[in-house]
Scaffold this active site. Structure first.
Site, PDB file in Angstrom:
ATOM      1  N   LEU A  41     -18.286 -13.256  -8.181  1.00 55.79           N
ATOM      2  CA  LEU A  41     -19.138 -14.454  -8.255  1.00 55.79           C
ATOM      3  C   LEU A  41     -18.388 -15.590  -8.937  1.00 55.79           C
ATOM      4  CD1 LEU A  41     -22.764 -13.262  -9.127  1.00 55.79           C
ATOM      5  CD2 LEU A  41     -21.892 -14.126  -6.966  1.00 55.79           C
TER       6      LEU A  41
ATOM      7  N   CYS B   4      -5.503  -9.337   3.125  1.00 55.53           N
ATOM      8  CA  CYS B   4      -6.569  -8.491   3.694  1.00 55.53           C
ATOM      9  C   CYS B   4      -7.795  -9.263   4.166  1.00 55.53           C
ATOM     10  CB  CYS B   4      -6.979  -7.433   2.677  1.00 55.53           C
ATOM     11  SG  CYS B   4      -5.674  -6.245   2.375  1.00 55.53           S
TER      12      CYS B   4
ATOM     13  N   GLY C  82      -8.441 -15.318  -0.073  1.00 54.75           N
ATOM     14  CA  GLY C  82      -7.187 -15.355   0.674  1.00 54.75           C
ATOM     15  C   GLY C  82      -6.535 -13.993   0.612  1.00 54.75           C
TER      16      GLY C  82
ATOM     17  N   ALA D 251     -16.599 -18.901  -8.621  1.00 57.32           N
ATOM     18  CA  ALA D 251     -16.342 -19.994  -7.677  1.00 57.32           C
ATOM     19  C   ALA D 251     -14.888 -20.434  -7.830  1.00 57.32           C
ATOM     20  CB  ALA D 251     -17.276 -21.154  -7.987  1.00 57.32           C
TER      21      ALA D 251
ATOM     22  N   VAL E  43       0.831  -1.214   0.000  1.00 58.08           N
ATOM     23  CA  VAL E  43       0.000   0.000   0.000  1.00 58.08           C
ATOM     24  C   VAL E  43       0.864   1.261   0.000  1.00 58.08           C
ATOM     25  CG1 VAL E  43      -1.602   1.355   1.431  1.00 58.08           C
ATOM     26  CG2 VAL E  43      -2.027  -1.059   1.006  1.00 58.08           C
TER      27      VAL E  43
HETATM   28  P1  NAD Z   1       3.163  -4.644   3.969  1.00 56.99           P
HETATM   29  O1  NAD Z   1       3.503  -5.652   5.002  1.00 56.99           O
HETATM   30  O2  NAD Z   1       3.395  -4.944   2.532  1.00 56.99           O
HETATM   31  O3  NAD Z   1       3.933  -3.284   4.284  1.00 56.99           O
HETATM   32  C1  NAD Z   1       4.043  -2.718   5.550  1.00 56.99           C
HETATM   33  C2  NAD Z   1       5.376  -1.967   5.615  1.00 56.99           C
HETATM   34  O4  NAD Z   1       5.414  -1.211   6.798  1.00 56.99           O
HETATM   35  C3  NAD Z   1       6.592  -2.895   5.650  1.00 56.99           C
HETATM   36  O5  NAD Z   1       7.491  -2.526   4.630  1.00 56.99           O
HETATM   37  C4  NAD Z   1       7.199  -2.658   7.043  1.00 56.99           C
HETATM   38  O6  NAD Z   1       8.604  -2.766   7.073  1.00 56.99           O
HETATM   39  C5  NAD Z   1       6.744  -1.230   7.303  1.00 56.99           C
HETATM   40  N1  NAD Z   1       6.709  -0.823   8.713  1.00 56.99           N
HETATM   41  C6  NAD Z   1       6.282  -1.532   9.781  1.00 56.99           C
HETATM   42  N2  NAD Z   1       6.377  -0.763  10.891  1.00 56.99           N
HETATM   43  C7  NAD Z   1       6.856   0.440  10.520  1.00 56.99           C
HETATM   44  C8  NAD Z   1       7.145   1.651  11.198  1.00 56.99           C
HETATM   45  N3  NAD Z   1       6.918   1.765  12.510  1.00 56.99           N
HETATM   46  N4  NAD Z   1       7.636   2.680  10.487  1.00 56.99           N
HETATM   47  C9  NAD Z   1       7.858   2.565   9.158  1.00 56.99           C
HETATM   48  N5  NAD Z   1       7.596   1.463   8.456  1.00 56.99           N
HETATM   49  C10 NAD Z   1       7.088   0.408   9.123  1.00 56.99           C
HETATM   50  O7  NAD Z   1       1.629  -4.284   4.218  1.00 56.99           O
HETATM   51  P2  NAD Z   1       0.552  -3.822   3.123  1.00 56.99           P
HETATM   52  O8  NAD Z   1       0.027  -4.991   2.388  1.00 56.99           O
HETATM   53  O9  NAD Z   1       1.075  -2.653   2.382  1.00 56.99           O
HETATM   54  O10 NAD Z   1      -0.620  -3.348   4.098  1.00 56.99           O
HETATM   55  C11 NAD Z   1      -0.511  -2.166   4.856  1.00 56.99           C
HETATM   56  C12 NAD Z   1      -1.871  -1.839   5.441  1.00 56.99           C
HETATM   57  O11 NAD Z   1      -2.794  -1.539   4.383  1.00 56.99           O
HETATM   58  C13 NAD Z   1      -2.529  -2.971   6.221  1.00 56.99           C
HETATM   59  O12 NAD Z   1      -3.271  -2.428   7.288  1.00 56.99           O
HETATM   60  C14 NAD Z   1      -3.463  -3.609   5.214  1.00 56.99           C
HETATM   61  O13 NAD Z   1      -4.541  -4.269   5.837  1.00 56.99           O
HETATM   62  C15 NAD Z   1      -3.928  -2.395   4.461  1.00 56.99           C
HETATM   63  N6  NAD Z   1      -4.377  -2.662   3.075  1.00 56.99           N
HETATM   64  C16 NAD Z   1      -3.666  -3.522   2.301  1.00 56.99           C
HETATM   65  C17 NAD Z   1      -4.076  -3.736   0.993  1.00 56.99           C
HETATM   66  C18 NAD Z   1      -3.323  -4.705   0.120  1.00 56.99           C
HETATM   67  O14 NAD Z   1      -3.864  -5.057  -0.936  1.00 56.99           O
HETATM   68  N7  NAD Z   1      -2.122  -5.128   0.474  1.00 56.99           N
HETATM   69  C19 NAD Z   1      -5.195  -3.069   0.477  1.00 56.99           C
HETATM   70  C20 NAD Z   1      -5.879  -2.178   1.303  1.00 56.99           C
HETATM   71  C21 NAD Z   1      -5.451  -1.984   2.613  1.00 56.99           C
END
Ligand code: NAD
Length: 428
Positions: free
Chosen positions: A248, A258, A255, A250, A11
């Site tokens: 929709l 999220c 997974g 199947a 993200v």
């Molecule tokens: P990710 O694990 O890919 O990335 C998280 C990053 O944060 C890592 O690089 C980690 O090193 C860094 N990090 C951790 N603690 C830190 C800190 N204190 N300071 C600076 N960096 C730090 O996670 P992601 O998939 O990008 O998801 C991030 C958030 O967004 C989650 O809450 C997730 O639920 C949400 N989200 C994800 C998606 C998706 O498709 N991946 C979509 C929508 C929302």
């Protein structure tokens, strides 16, 4: 505008690159020094279509920087976005430790009025929690808003730049204006609401989508029992605009990083308030059953999985990503290993560790390499490459003939013509 993004994962990196593309001055911060060093050398740590060009172009324009130093990114920023992980804690609730530590660092480093926007998916009430943490660190003026991210991995760049909506949960008109300005170039509705509603919106959206998938998988299982075809049923109901055709398909269930953790977190939250969510809980149960059922069908076709050589095509939880978190393929391989099968796998970009699948796994260089000598092949991820498999070559490589199409990618008559014992989801 000057923007800092805390957390440079799926993200954070996509958001940072896209905000730079929109003309903002963005600094991405991460605690992972190796990742930041790689990005500064132009190494993109994840596979996401279109991302590499976007990152390189905006680094070239000096609109996108990467650092491990909060002090370099935060003091100048008008908006600081939190995009750190919020994984499941052991009890299924949300592990907020990364958000808390990001909030503390933000509090230590802001130097004037700042909008702190939470992109991470966080429980209801987190905006108040972050406000308290930041307040304990600074006398500067700031507002915390909820700005949940809605991008889909595999389409993340497109989704960020062409969203269906931007959600802004804020109790401060000043902060709402800043956020609307930040996203001014995005042509979509900006839904401005209170922070608690915005936080819950994200969980409600994911739970609804997961439930829709679980529903069609239940219907698919019924199709297998009664001799109907779930693809036809899905088409028939999906053309009703009240239902809609998306989500929709199947298959092997939902997974990824999220849905599983967010749906579980919502269920846990509701249970803790003594308000269990029966529909959401049923969706979770059906999802687990969907994965078990597929292995059972394979066992039935092979007699037993013990000692059998099985090829699994696809490791990522969906196509166009290298993300294997909570992937159905991973769960199935783990189950097959437990049943004594010998598994070889192929994925165009994803790899898994022995820890994820309970055993060292041979990663083949092609689908045909994975299928060499196999008694059964399972298609577990909907990569386009698998839609276009050379079925004659696959059959030749295999010793057996069982082909379990867990994503319903192939034409049944083609698979049968090539001599496969072809099994697909939602069809007898
Ligand atoms: P990710 O694990 O890919 O990335 C998280 C990053 O944060 C890592 O690089 C980690 O090193 C860094 N990090 C951790 N603690 C830190 C800190 N204190 N300071 C600076 N960096 C730090 O996670 P992601 O998939 O990008 O998801 C991030 C958030 O967004 C989650 O809450 C997730 O639920 C949400 N989200 C994800 C998606 C998706 O498709 N991946 C979509 C929508 C929302």
């Amino acid at each position: 505008m000057k923007v800092a993004i805390i957390g440079t994962g799926y993200v954070g990196l996509v958001s940072g690159a896209c905000l730079a593309e929109l003309g903002h001055q963005v600094t991405c911060v991460d605690v992972d020094a190796e990742k930041i060093a790689g990005l500064n050398r132009g190494v993109i740590p994840i596979y996401e279509p279109g991302l590499e060009e976007l990152v390189k172009r905006n680094m070239g324009y000096s609109r996108l920087r990467f650092t491990t130093s909060y002090g370099e990114a935060i003091p100048e920023a008008e908006v600081v976005s939190i995009a750190v992980g919020t994984p499941s804690a052991e009890d299924g609730s949300v592990d907020m430790s990364y958000v808390k530590s990001a909030a503390e660092e933000i509090g230590k480093n802001i130097s004037g009025y700042t909008v702190i926007a939470t992109k991470s998916t966080v429980p209801v009430g987190t905006s108040e929690m972050i406000t308290a943490i930041v307040k304990a660190q600074t006398d500067c003026d700031f507002d915390v808003v909820s700005n949940p991210e809605t991008l889909r991995e595999g389409h993340a760049v497109f989704d960020f730049l062409h969203p269906s909506r931007v959600i802004i949960g804020s109790s401060s008109p000043r902060a709402s204006d800043v956020m609307v300005h930040l996203f001014a170039y995005l042509d979509c509705p900006k839904v401005v609401t209170d922070p608690r509603s915005a936080e819950l919106t994200k969980y409600a959206a994911n739970a609804f989508l997961a439930t829709k998938i679980s529903f069609i998988n239940e219907i698919a299982h019924l199709c297998e029992e009664v001799g109907a075809n779930v693809d036809a049923v899905a088409k028939g109901i999906g053309l009703d605009p009240r239902i809609g055709k998306d989500f929709l398909r199947a298959g092997l269930g939902w997974g990824g990083s999220c849905f599983p953790k967010d749906v579980l977190a919502l269920s846990k939250l509701a249970a803790s308030l003594d308000y269990p969510l029966p529909i959401v809980n049923a969706a979770i149960k059906t999802n687990a059953h969907t994965r078990e059922r597929v292995v059972r069908r394979l066992e039935k076709a092979l007699g037993s999985c013990a000692g059998r050589r099985i090829a699994v095509l696809g490791l990522a939880f969906k196509d166009n990503t290298d993300d294997t978190r909570e992937s159905a393929a991973v769960a199935i391989i783990r189950d097959l290993h437990q049943k004594g099968a010998v598994v070889r796998a192929y994925d165009p970009v994803a790899k898994v560790t022995a820890e994820q699948v309970g055993h060292a796994l041979h990663h083949a260089a092609s689908p045909y390499g994975a299928a060499e000598g196999a008694e059964a092949t399972v298609i577990a991820t909907e990569w386009d490459e698998f839609r276009n498999l050379d079925l004659a070559r696959l059959k030749n490589a295999m010793q057996g003939s069982v082909l379990l199409d867990g994503r319903n990618l192939l034409k049944p008559e083609e698979a049968l013509r090539h001599g496969f014992t072809y099994i697909r989801v939602g069809r007898k």
